[in-house]
Design an enzyme around this catalytic site. Structure first.
Site, short mmCIF file in Angstrom:
data_model
loop_
_atom_site.label_atom_id
_atom_site.label_comp_id
_atom_site.label_asym_id
_atom_site.label_seq_id
_atom_site.Cartn_x
_atom_site.Cartn_y
_atom_site.Cartn_z
N LYS C 79 20.85 40.50 32.76
CA LYS C 79 21.55 39.96 31.58
C LYS C 79 21.09 38.53 31.38
O LYS C 79 20.90 37.79 32.36
CB LYS C 79 23.06 40.02 31.85
CG LYS C 79 23.94 39.57 30.68
CD LYS C 79 25.42 39.78 31.03
CE LYS C 79 26.32 39.37 29.87
NZ LYS C 79 27.75 39.59 30.16
N SER C 154 30.63 41.94 26.85
CA SER C 154 29.51 41.15 26.40
C SER C 154 28.17 41.64 26.94
O SER C 154 27.12 41.22 26.46
CB SER C 154 29.70 39.69 26.77
OG SER C 154 29.79 39.55 28.16
N SER C 178 33.61 42.76 30.56
CA SER C 178 32.28 42.79 29.97
C SER C 178 31.22 43.62 30.65
O SER C 178 30.11 43.71 30.13
CB SER C 178 31.76 41.35 29.82
OG SER C 178 32.54 40.68 28.86
#
Lengths: 98, 478, 486
Positions: C79, C154, C178
């Site tokens: 990420k 997210s 998330s």
């Protein structure tokens, strides 16, 4: 909980984020709806409750007093918007009222 | 007596003398090239986290113990939020609730010898910010973050100080303590000790506090005194004209000897403190605190008491000699050699101080070391030389770096104590001064001093004064 | 051979060890897929083609010399919140859209140390704030199952790329859900470990006392492999737990018979869509067949979770994001007239709407006069929620619920009302508040969109949730299906 324009101005200044005045009405509405959500906590009695800052109930680990970092200025300043003579340049800082 | 009473509280920021920063392993050495001692943690790069330096806790605890304060455990760090270019994260990691040191008292001694107790509100740990450089850049400022992350101990006094003199005495006391404890070099010129003065006035006798101003940027004891004096005068003027004092922060300008208000918006000082989530509460065990206590040096107050008790010095002398650790060490070394503490005290506070001050030197730069001074004094003690001659020898020692014995030999300055020698000189003097002798014999007893002086002169000061007195007296009786 | 991406991590490791294929082949096949398919879903911000191939070759050399590392040659993605030295680390924001990180996070270093090949940095909601990956400066991410639907957030980029078979697994972060919520919306397994299990050093901070790094993978077994590498004590992170990391890969094969699962009555009295309830009930039947006991439990303060979260997270983030000021790194506005202007415009232009909203709320909650009513109150309520869990874990081993209140939703469907979007996290937030580990596993499908169920266990009990997830996957097929992207 209703927010006044002055509140918004104040918060925006404290957070150093410029907000156009024409955005105020919609922003106010959004923030107020969040505050409404948050107001649910009001009805709970928390008088004798110890606040929880961390999920952990542990003590801070300590580091020995040793120099472990070398000069890495070149690498660390690669992303700087403005450098002169090794210094980070910003518009002049004014300390005293003229 | 003025109708106004001054109330002063001081906030002193002390840079702790650790090798590395409070939350990172970068060096804290003074004077390096810009941003060469600011690692990613000090720069507040995305993703970095603080890790606490153990030494700062020990130093803060030392200070707390020395003023009989409470050591809080657990102690907690907090974020103090504000924007400034020399504050990389946009918040300073400091302490609000549960500071490491709370309460405590220290005693100050004023010029007239009187003492006053000043209470300490708290002392807490925090990180220093970087530096902004304004000159040489048109319309811009250059930020050096080498200093960012240097550990600070912020010491806050209760508003117990009443005069600029007391404020300076308090500062000097703090200075002495931190140097004694070896937690800081307390160098105000270099910024390792900084002072902010909170000054307010109130009508004499009133219990309420007036509006206070905070004056920053005072980097010497002298300037602290002047800045506070200026603030008092300024505030009196305002109050006497019926106006109100504005609560504000002011900067002291040493060149113009005045304070000016700092630029700030109304709500700029809402620091929005909250507990630092990247650092856990710091638990200080009894063992940890004890280990710090065991390693503490004797404090100046204890030393002062010991000097009075052991060496039988006066309170004043003991105070002067115990304030600076280097001076007190010097003094004790001289005592070891000379065996006469009172004599040592007199010479250090007298002759030695005069010579040091004339050349603007500190005790560490003395041109006569403790061994030589001690030897000189022991020569007075064993009557080899008189006190008067010793002063001449001292000057020679200062300028030539020779030992006292060398100089005594070279210049033949040994005191004459041989009775027959002295008698010879006495006889010579009396012969050469017949008329005075007549006058003395007919009642002018004051001339005794004249004869003593003449004998000393004839012996080039080397005759032992006590013996001269004794033998002359005997001789004149005849 | 053509479907290398469909192999599990275990199978890939075996294949590499047995020289059935090389890491270079594996990596190149992923890179080819990314080139072909990622434009449809926008899951990557940066693809590290050269670097990946280089790492793959090095891994192959180690296999040849018999000195292979634990995850050697396995292509993964990070990420874009994990600082990666020499690589753009943007956090999905314009503010860091030019930020080449000068150092690597501990997580990235851990994976490097076990030989993983990094294919690239995945897209995400800006500064990890969001539940749909619609707030990224680099454009919204599309759900591979339905391309006009959201992947969740997210960690939407990580979810989409693993779900589409563009990486074996991806790292993510979870502050209010998330990792788990996008895993559920994309048909993946997503795990958020105990707070402190994974180092936060180099993981760009959103809400410090809630953030945790974790992984998104196809299966619980894959997750076990990756979590093992990712976890561990880090002296650079003061909140990192100084405890041994269990061998999760071994742990997942342990028995689950006799484990007690609690169903919080507060969660199960909500008006959830019928298909969500159905998928949960069917899953409960599977667990019961495996010898697991199902019990009703009570978490009386659980409905305070959302209010608590929307004070604490914005408050902490408002301070964490103050460092983005145009001075040392990152975006700077053009021609700042003075210092104030530099700050005000840099932050106005550098941050997106949701981020600004949260900074403002957080600033307000901490401001003079409001601290007690908001922040302090939230910290106290947080204690009540954590205590509820502590109490409940005396009588059960795990707590089960749906991961999200519904399947994925259309792009733009919830962007007009922030609070509507926040409600996506009602089931996931409590675990973050209490610091507990949680996992989401695929448990159904509705109209072509995946559904997930969540298991939460007590502190340091990741083994239990991984075990449950693994056994569930041995007895169901939901995790086996792939979206049709080609």
């Amino acid at each position: 909980m209703s927010l006044k324009n002055q509140d918004l101005e104040q918060i925006a200044y404290l957070a150093r984020i410029n907000i156009d005045k024409d955005k105020f009405p919609s922003l106010k509405k959004e923030l107020e709806s969040i505050l409404e959500l948050v107001a649910k906590m009001d009805s709970v009695n928390t008088e004798s409750v110890v606040p929880m800052s961390h999920p952990l109930d542990l003590s801070q680990p300590l580091r020995k007093d040793k120099v472990t970092e070398k000069d890495d200025r070149k690498n660390l300043q690669k992303n700087a918007p403005s450098i002169k003579a090794g210094l980070f340049m910003v518009p002049k800082v004014i300390e005293v009222e003229d | 007596m003025s109708e106004w009473e001054t109330v002063i509280g001081l906030e002193v920021h002390v840079q702790l003398a650790t090798k590395s920063k409070i939350f990172s392993g970068a060096s804290t050495l003074f004077g390096s090239s810009p941003n060469t001692q600011a690692c990613n943690i000090d720069l507040g790069m995305p993703g970095v986290l603080p890790v606490l330096n153990e030494k700062v806790l020990k130093m803060a605890i030392k200070f707390g113990l020395s003023i009989n304060a409470n050591i809080n455990s657990p102690t907690q760090f907090a974020r103090k939020n504000y924007f400034y270019p020399d504050l990389p994260k946009g918040y300073q990691i400091s302490q609000l609730d549960n500071p490491i040191v709370e309460g405590g008292v220290l005693e100050i001694t004023l010029k007239d010898g009187s003492k006053k107790k000043i209470r300490i509100t708290r002392a807490h740990l925090e990180e220093d910010a970087g530096k902004s450089l304004h000159d040489d850049f048109e319309g811009l400022s250059g930020i050096d973050l080498n200093r960012a992350g240097t550990p600070l101990l912020e010491i806050v006094s209760e508003p117990d100080l009443s005069t600029p003199e007391e404020a300076v005495a308090y500062l000097k006391k703090i200075h002495s303590i931190i140097r004694y404890l070896e937690i800081s070099d307390g160098n105000m010129a270099e910024g390792s000790m900084r002072c902010d003065a909170n000054v307010s006035l109130r009508k004499r006798g009133s219990k309420e506090l007036g509006t206070r101003t905070e004056t920053k940027n005072v980097n010497s004891f002298k300037f602290v005194e002047k800045a506070i004096q200026h603030e008092i005068r300024r505030q009196i003027k305002i109050l006497e004209s019926g106006e109100r004092v504005t609560q504000e922060t002011r900067l002291y300008d040493s060149q113009l000897d005045e304070t000016r208000p700092m630029r700030s918006k109304e709500y700029a000082n809402d620091y929005r403190y909250f507990p630092e989530p990247d650092l856990l509460p710091v638990v200080l065990s009894e063992d940890f605190i004890k280990s710090v206590k065991d390693l503490m040096p004797e404090l100046s107050e204890e030393k002062e008491k010991r000097f009075v008790k052991e060496y039988k010095l006066s309170d004043y002398d003991a105070n002067v000699l115990s304030v600076d650790p280097n001076l007190s060490n010097f003094f004790e070394e001289v005592v070891v050699r000379s065996r006469n503490p009172k004599l040592a005290a007199n010479w250090i506070m007298g002759e030695l101080s005069a010579f040091l001050n004339k050349e603007n030197l500190s005790i560490l730069e003395t041109k006569v070391d403790s061994i030589n001074l001690g030897n000189l004094l022991s020569r007075i003690e064993d009557s080899t030389i008189s006190g008067k001659i010793a002063k001449e020898i001292f000057e020679e020692m200062w300028n030539s770096k020779k030992s006292p014995d060398e100089i005594i030999e070279e210049k033949g300055l040994k005191q004459v104590t041989d009775s027959s020698e002295i008698e010879k000189v006495i006889n010579q003097v009396l012969e050469q001064n017949q008329s005075q002798l007549e006058q003395y014999k007919s009642g002018k007893v004051k001339l005794f001093g004249f004869f003593v002086g003449q004998v000393m002169k004839a012996s080039k000061g080397k005759a032992n004064p006590e013996q001269v007195n004794k033998l002359l007296e005997e001789r004149l009786k005849e | 051979m053509t479907e290398l991406h469909k192999l599990s991590i275990k199978e890939k490791l075996k294949g590499l060890k047995d020289s059935t294929f090389s890491s270079k082949e594996l990596t190149e096949s992923y890179l080819k897929r990314i080139k072909k398919l990622d434009s449809k879903i926008n899951s990557f911000i940066t693809v590290l083609e050269e670097r990946a191939v280089k790492s793959a070759k090095e891994a192959d050399q180690r296999y040849a010399s018999g000195s292979a590392l634990p995850l050697d040659g396995i292509p993964i993605a990070h990420k874009d919140i994990f600082c990666t030295e020499g690589v753009l680390t943007s956090c999905g924001s314009r503010m860091l859209s030019n930020f080449i990180s000068p150092y690597s996070s501990t997580v990235v270093k851990n994976f490097e140390g076990s030989g993983s090949v990094v294919l690239g940095k995945t897209n995400m909601d800006e500064f990890a704030m969001g539940s749909s990956n619609e707030t990224s400066y680099f454009g919204e991410v599309k759900n591979p199952w339905k391309k006009d639907y959201v992947p969740g957030g997210s960690s939407g980029g990580s979810a989409a790329c693993v779900s589409a078979g563009l990486a074996s697994g991806a790292t993510g972060t979870d502050t209010g859900g998330s990792i788990r919520q996008p895993a559920a919306l994309c048909g993946l397994t997503g795990i958020k470990p105990t707070y402190g299990r994974v180092s936060r050093y180099g993981m760009i901070a959103f809400a410090s006392s809630l953030d945790q790094g974790g992984v998104l993978t196809k299966t619980a077994e894959d997750a076990a492999y990756m979590l093992k590498t990712m976890s561990g004590h880090d002296p650079k992170d003061s909140t990192s737990l100084n405890v041994e990391v269990p061998d999760f890969v071994k742990e997942i094969n342990k028995e689950i018979k006799g484990l007690r699962v609690g169903l919080p009555k507060q969660f199960f009295s909500m008006n959830l869509p019928e298909y969500v309830e159905r998928s949960i009930n069917e899953s409960l039947k599977v667990f019961e067949k495996l010898g697991v006991k199902i019990i009703d439990v009570d978490l009386p303060h659980i409905d305070l979770s959302l209010p608590i979260y929307y004070v604490i997270a914005p408050a902490e983030c408002s301070a964490n994001l103050s460092r983005y000021d145009g001075v040392k790194f990152g975006y700077r506005c053009e021609d700042p007239k003075n210092l104030e202007d530099l700050y005000m415009r840099t932050r106005e232009e550098g941050f997106g709407t949701e981020v600004k909203r949260r900074i403002l709320i957080g600033t307000y909650a901490l401001s003079a006069g409001y601290y007690d009513a908001y922040y302090l109150k939230a910290q106290k309520c947080r204690r009540l929620v954590a205590n509820d869990f502590k109490e409940t874990f005396k009588s059960v081993d795990l707590i089960l619920s749906p991961t999200a209140p519904d399947t994925s939703f259309a792009l733009g469907a919830k962007t007009s009302d922030p609070v509507e979007m926040y409600k996506q996290d009602i089931f996931t937030i409590p675990a973050n508040l209490a610091g507990l580990p949680g996992i989401s596993v695929p448990c159904g499908q509705h109209q072509g969109l995946p559904l997930g169920l969540q298991l939460v266990s007590d502190n340091l009990e990741e083994s239990k949730i991984l075990r449950m997830a693994h056994h569930f996957q041995l007895n169901t097929d939901w995790h086996k299906s792939w979206p049709e992207l080609d």
